[in-house]
Design an enzyme around this catalytic site. Structure first.
Site, short mmCIF file in Angstrom:
data_model
loop_
_atom_site.label_atom_id
_atom_site.label_comp_id
_atom_site.label_asym_id
_atom_site.label_seq_id
_atom_site.Cartn_x
_atom_site.Cartn_y
_atom_site.Cartn_z
N ARG A 8 -7.08 -1.93 -5.00
CA ARG A 8 -5.67 -1.95 -4.62
C ARG A 8 -4.85 -1.22 -5.69
O ARG A 8 -5.13 -1.31 -6.88
CB ARG A 8 -5.16 -3.38 -4.50
N HIS A 9 -3.84 -0.48 -5.25
CA HIS A 9 -2.97 0.25 -6.16
C HIS A 9 -2.29 -0.68 -7.16
O HIS A 9 -2.21 -1.90 -6.97
CB HIS A 9 -1.90 1.02 -5.38
N GLY A 10 -1.75 -0.11 -8.23
CA GLY A 10 -1.00 -0.87 -9.21
C GLY A 10 0.33 -1.36 -8.66
O GLY A 10 0.79 -0.95 -7.59
N GLU A 11 0.95 -2.23 -9.41
CA GLU A 11 2.21 -2.85 -8.97
C GLU A 11 3.34 -1.83 -8.85
O GLU A 11 3.44 -0.90 -9.65
CB GLU A 11 2.62 -3.94 -9.94
N ASN A 15 6.83 -4.37 -4.86
CA ASN A 15 5.96 -5.54 -4.90
C ASN A 15 6.68 -6.68 -5.62
O ASN A 15 6.70 -7.82 -5.16
CB ASN A 15 4.66 -5.25 -5.65
N GLN A 21 6.64 -2.36 2.10
CA GLN A 21 6.57 -0.94 1.75
C GLN A 21 5.97 -0.10 2.88
O GLN A 21 6.51 0.92 3.26
CB GLN A 21 5.74 -0.75 0.47
N GLY A 22 4.81 -0.51 3.40
CA GLY A 22 4.18 0.27 4.45
C GLY A 22 3.91 1.69 4.03
O GLY A 22 3.28 1.94 3.00
N GLU A 84 -1.62 2.12 3.68
CA GLU A 84 -1.27 0.76 4.07
C GLU A 84 -0.87 0.74 5.54
O GLU A 84 -0.58 1.78 6.14
CB GLU A 84 -0.13 0.26 3.18
N GLY A 149 -3.49 -3.45 -0.14
CA GLY A 149 -3.94 -4.80 0.15
C GLY A 149 -4.34 -5.02 1.60
O GLY A 149 -5.36 -5.65 1.89
#
Length: 209
Positions: A8-11, A15, A21-22, A84, A149
């Site tokens: 999963r990408h970073g914060e 977030n 966000q989509g 996502e 996620g």
């Protein structure tokens, strides 16, 4: 055999603010940048050999993957198939705002969260289909996939043949690693974020994708 390391990408700031966000192209926050470098340090020391590095073409995933490309000497390939879920009209909203503006969607989603499309967007079933298409196109080998996620939950549902809403109960921290073998569908680990465990602020909400 294909071994995929789903990361999963970073914060991002969104977030932290608990906003959907989509497909919006939100960058990493300073915390997220630090998480990405911690991840890169870990994999550089892992002595694992990787055959490919792939990422969602959204900025937050690319910015997470770029340090990996640098330390591992891999070419970064991006694909919209790893994006996502498209949350459509929910993009930018908080959960409370979404519930107030789209109560009919909320009721449908409560009845069938997997197959219900976001207003003007996708369903989780749609996301799972494009993820499956991407995985089928991967050559054999060990691949890093920097994604989101919702994508990782979809992969776990496919791999474990989960029924009902079980796929929603996985906690997927930012920059965590989930490893799955395809096509045998063996899950080797879920949400490994050991590289962040020395940080007091590593947890962030993943429920808003």
């Amino acid at each position: 055999m294909k071994e995929v390391w789903l990361i999963r990408h970073g914060e991002t700031e969104w977030n932290a603010k608990r906003r959907f966000q989509g497909h919006l192209d939100v960058p990493l926050s300073p915390v997220g940048i630090g998480q990405a470098f911690r991840l890169a340090q870990r994999l550089a020391k892992s002595r694992q050999a990787f055959d490919g590095l792939h990422a969602s073409d959204l900025r937050r995933a690319r910015e997470t993957a770029e340090p990996l490309a640098a330390v591992l000497g891999l070419t970064l390939n991006t694909s919209p198939l790893l994006r996502e879920i498209d949350v459509g009209a929910l993009a930018g909203l908080s959960r409370e705002e979404a519930e107030a503006r789209y109560p009919e969607f909320v009721q449908r989603a409560l009845r069938d969260p997997w197959n219900t499309s976001r207003p003007g967007g996708e369903s989780m079933a749609d996301l799972a289909k494009r993820l499956k298409d991407f995985l089928e196109g991967l050559p054999p080998g060990r691949h890093l996939l920097v994604t989101h996620g919702g994508v990782i939950r979809a992969a776990l549902k496919l791999a474990l043949d989960l029924e009902g809403e079980a796929w929603r109960r996985f906690h997927i921290p930012n920059t965590s690693i989930t490893r799955i073998l395809f096509p045998s569908l063996e899950v080797l680990c879920v949400s490994d974020a050991g590289h962040l465990e020395t940080w007091s602020d590593w947890l962030s909400d993943e429920s808003l994708q």
